[in-house]
Design an enzyme around this catalytic site. Structure first.
Site, PDB file in Angstrom:
ATOM      1  CG  ASP A  30      -3.358   5.756  -1.765  1.00 53.69           C
ATOM      2  OD1 ASP A  30      -2.935   4.603  -1.544  1.00 53.69           O
ATOM      3  OD2 ASP A  30      -4.132   6.025  -2.701  1.00 53.69           O
ATOM      4  N   GLY A  33       2.394   1.177  -1.937  1.00 55.17           N
ATOM      5  CA  GLY A  33       2.628   0.017  -2.795  1.00 55.17           C
ATOM      6  C   GLY A  33       3.312   0.405  -4.098  1.00 55.17           C
ATOM      7  NE  ARG A  34      -0.490   3.678  -6.440  1.00 56.96           N
ATOM      8  CZ  ARG A  34      -1.335   4.693  -6.330  1.00 56.96           C
ATOM      9  NH1 ARG A  34      -1.529   5.508  -7.350  1.00 56.96           N
ATOM     10  NH2 ARG A  34      -1.986   4.892  -5.207  1.00 56.96           N
ATOM     11  CG  HIS A  47       2.701  -0.922   3.611  1.00 57.05           C
ATOM     12  ND1 HIS A  47       1.818  -0.016   3.069  1.00 57.05           N
ATOM     13  CD2 HIS A  47       2.346  -2.137   3.102  1.00 57.05           C
ATOM     14  CE1 HIS A  47       0.968  -0.655   2.270  1.00 57.05           C
ATOM     15  NE2 HIS A  47       1.266  -1.944   2.274  1.00 57.05           N
ATOM     16  CB  SER A  75     -10.004   1.951   4.485  1.00 58.99           C
ATOM     17  OG  SER A  75      -9.876   0.900   3.554  1.00 58.99           O
ATOM     18  CB  THR A  76     -14.182  -0.483   6.679  1.00 60.30           C
ATOM     19  OG1 THR A  76     -14.564   0.574   5.785  1.00 60.30           O
ATOM     20  CG2 THR A  76     -14.368   0.003   8.095  1.00 60.30           C
ATOM     21  CD  GLU A  77     -14.230   0.508   2.458  1.00 59.72           C
ATOM     22  OE1 GLU A  77     -13.432   1.348   2.897  1.00 59.72           O
ATOM     23  OE2 GLU A  77     -15.401   0.398   2.888  1.00 59.72           O
ATOM     24  NE  ARG A  81      -4.856  -2.415   0.508  1.00 57.76           N
ATOM     25  CZ  ARG A  81      -4.042  -1.420   0.216  1.00 57.76           C
ATOM     26  NH1 ARG A  81      -2.762  -1.517   0.460  1.00 57.76           N
ATOM     27  NH2 ARG A  81      -4.511  -0.304  -0.317  1.00 57.76           N
ATOM     28  CG  LEU A 141      -0.383  16.696  16.726  1.00 59.19           C
ATOM     29  CD1 LEU A 141      -1.144  17.618  15.783  1.00 59.19           C
ATOM     30  CD2 LEU A 141       0.854  16.134  16.000  1.00 59.19           C
ATOM     31  NE  ARG A 198      -6.261   8.905  -2.242  1.00 56.83           N
ATOM     32  CZ  ARG A 198      -7.152   7.951  -2.162  1.00 56.83           C
ATOM     33  NH1 ARG A 198      -8.417   8.240  -1.947  1.00 56.83           N
ATOM     34  NH2 ARG A 198      -6.811   6.679  -2.287  1.00 56.83           N
ATOM     35  CB  SER A 206     -10.593   6.016  -0.410  1.00 53.80           C
ATOM     36  OG  SER A 206     -10.090   6.061  -1.713  1.00 53.80           O
TER      37      SER A 206
HETATM   38  C1  IPE Z   1      -7.156   4.637   1.236  1.00 53.42           C
HETATM   39  O1  IPE Z   1      -6.233   4.101   0.333  1.00 53.42           O
HETATM   40  C2  IPE Z   1      -6.976   4.017   2.579  1.00 53.42           C
HETATM   41  C3  IPE Z   1      -5.729   4.356   3.253  1.00 53.42           C
HETATM   42  C4  IPE Z   1      -4.780   5.112   2.818  1.00 53.42           C
HETATM   43  C5  IPE Z   1      -5.585   3.755   4.547  1.00 53.42           C
HETATM   44  P1  IPE Z   1      -6.608   2.873  -0.612  1.00 53.42           P
HETATM   45  O2  IPE Z   1      -5.402   2.595  -1.416  1.00 53.42           O
HETATM   46  O3  IPE Z   1      -7.156   1.765   0.194  1.00 53.42           O
HETATM   47  O4  IPE Z   1      -7.767   3.494  -1.479  1.00 53.42           O
HETATM   48  P2  IPE Z   1      -8.315   3.099  -2.913  1.00 53.42           P
HETATM   49  O5  IPE Z   1      -8.577   1.628  -2.901  1.00 53.42           O
HETATM   50  O6  IPE Z   1      -7.253   3.465  -3.908  1.00 53.42           O
HETATM   51  O7  IPE Z   1      -9.535   3.938  -3.073  1.00 53.42           O
HETATM   52  C1  IPE Z   2      -1.511   3.162   1.439  1.00 58.92           C
HETATM   53  O1  IPE Z   2      -0.751   2.722   0.384  1.00 58.92           O
HETATM   54  C2  IPE Z   2      -1.470   2.238   2.631  1.00 58.92           C
HETATM   55  C3  IPE Z   2      -2.750   1.613   2.938  1.00 58.92           C
HETATM   56  C4  IPE Z   2      -3.835   1.698   2.239  1.00 58.92           C
HETATM   57  C5  IPE Z   2      -2.810   0.813   4.136  1.00 58.92           C
HETATM   58  P1  IPE Z   2      -1.264   1.597  -0.617  1.00 58.92           P
HETATM   59  O2  IPE Z   2      -0.878   0.274  -0.068  1.00 58.92           O
HETATM   60  O3  IPE Z   2      -2.707   1.782  -0.911  1.00 58.92           O
HETATM   61  O4  IPE Z   2      -0.402   1.922  -1.890  1.00 58.92           O
HETATM   62  P2  IPE Z   2      -0.871   1.857  -3.401  1.00 58.92           P
HETATM   63  O5  IPE Z   2      -2.087   2.718  -3.523  1.00 58.92           O
HETATM   64  O6  IPE Z   2      -1.164   0.409  -3.699  1.00 58.92           O
HETATM   65  O7  IPE Z   2       0.282   2.390  -4.172  1.00 58.92           O
HETATM   66 MG    MG Z   3      -3.696   2.836  -2.314  1.00 59.05          MG
END
Ligand code: IPE
Ligand code: IPE
Ligand code: MG
Length: 252
Positions: A30, A33-34, A47, A75-77, A81, A141, A198, A206
Site C-alpha cells: 500500500d 498513490g501517496r 504503481h 482487492s475486491t474493493e 477506483r 518460493l 503493512r 482491508s
Molecule cells: C489494500 O489497499 C489493497 C491492496 C494493497 C491491494 P487499499 O489502499 O485498497 O486499502 P484501503 O482502501 O486504504 O483500506
Molecule cells: C496500493 O497503493 C496499490 C493498490 C491498492 C492496488 P494505493 O494505490 O492504495 O496507494 P495509496 O494508498 O492511495 O497511497
Molecule cells: Mg491504499
C-alpha cells in the site's frame, strides 16, 4: 524481474542472518498513490515503482530462504477506483508477468494467484493462469499474488463449496472442522502467515486474509510501498525474531 537477468541469486554467505525467520510473510502493498503524489507524479508512477519493491522483496525472500510470500495486489474493493487506474493496474500485472516469468521460473519461484480470478479481464487472467501452470512445480518460493482478492469473498466461496459437497454427500456436516474449512480456501495447503507487513501507515487489514491472519504478527511502517526495500524488510524481520508468540498460551 526478480533478479537482474545478468545476476543469479547472491551466495548465501553474503546474506544477513536472523535467529528466527517467518515461514510465511504476507504484505499489503500500500501507499503507491501517496508516494507518487508527494513527488507530483501520476498515481500510475507509484504503481510502477511499487513493482520494483516487489522484485526486491521476492529476491530477499529467496536469499533468506523464506518459502512463502503472499502479496495483496488488487482487492475486491479496488474496483471502486476510476476505470483508468484499474486498467493501469491490470496492464502492470500483464507487463510484470511477461517480463519476469522467465526469471521467476529459473529461480524456482512458483506463482500462485489467489482471488476470484474468473472475473478479471482476459489478458491478465490468461497471463496469470499461464504463469501459474508454468511454475507450478517450483519449490524455492511460493509467491501467492492476491488479485481480485477479498477475505470475505474467499470465506463465502468456501462456504458455498462446502454446502455443495454436503448436499452431494461428498462430506458430512460433522466432518467440517477448521482444517477441512481451510482446505476450501484459496490458500489450501499453504501454512498461515507468521508475519503481516503493512506499509504506508494504515492500521487496518482491508479485507486481506481474514481467516489466515488469525495469529500473524503485525508490523507496520509509515514508509510507502515503493520505498519499502531490503532495509525496511530486514527491519520487519529483525522485529519479528524478537516477538514472543504465545498463541493463547502463557510464557514458558
Ligand atoms: C489494500 O489497499 C489493497 C491492496 C494493497 C491491494 P487499499 O489502499 O485498497 O486499502 P484501503 O482502501 O486504504 O483500506
Ligand atoms: C496500493 O497503493 C496499490 C493498490 C491498492 C492496488 P494505493 O494505490 O492504495 O496507494 P495509496 O494508498 O492511495 O497511497
Ligand atoms: Mg491504499
Amino acid at each position: 524481474m526478480v533478479i537482474s537477468r545478468k545476476r543469479r541469486l547472491k551466495n548465501s554467505d553474503s546474506v544477513k542472518s536472523f535467529s528466527k525467520l517467518p515461514n510465511h510473510v504476507a504484505i499489503i502493498m500500500d501507499g503507491n498513490g501517496r508516494w507518487a503524489q508527494t513527488r507530483g507524479l501520476p498515481r500510475a508512477a507509484g504503481h510502477r515503482a511499487g513493482v520494483e519493491s516487489l522484485r526486491v522483496i521476492v529476491e530477499t525472500c529467496c536469499e533468506l530462504k523464506i518459502p512463502f510470500l503472499t502479496v495483496y495486489a488488487f482487492s475486491t474493493e479496488n474496483w471502486r477506483r476510476p476505470e483508468e487506474e484499474v486498467s493501469i493496474l491490470m496492464r502492470l500485472i500483464v507487463e510484470y508477468l511477461r517480463r519476469e516469468v522467465d526469471m521467476l521460473d529459473e529461480n524456482g519461484i512458483r506463482i500462485n494467484p489467489i482471488g476470484k480470478l474468473d472475473v478479471l479481464p482476459e489478458e491478465p487472467r490468461k497471463e496469470l493462469y499461464a504463469a501459474a501452470e508454468r511454475t507450478e512445480n517450483n519449490k524455492q518460493l511460493m509467491l501467492n499474488v492476491a488479485l481480485n482478492y477479498g477475505g470475505r469473498m474467499e470465506i463465502v466461496q468456501a462456504a458455498q463449496r462446502l454446502a455443495t459437497d454436503v448436499s452431494e454427500e461428498i462430506i458430512k456436516v460433522d466432518d467440517i472442522n477448521e482444517d477441512l474449512f481451510a482446505s476450501y480456501l484459496y490458500t489450501k495447503g499453504v501454512p498461515d502467515p507468521d508475519l503481516l507487513i503493512r506499509p504506508s501507515g494504515e492500521l487496518r487489514i482491508s479485507n486481506f486474509l481474514l481467516w489466515q491472519l488469525a495469529y500473524a504478527e503485525f508490523w507496520v511502517t509509515d514508509t510507502y510501498w515503493p520505498d519499502f526495500r531490503k532495509k525496511e524488510f530486514h527491519q520487519a524481520l529483525e522485529d519479528f525474531q524478537n516477538r514472543e508468540r504465545r498463541f493463547g498460551g502463557i510464557k514458558n
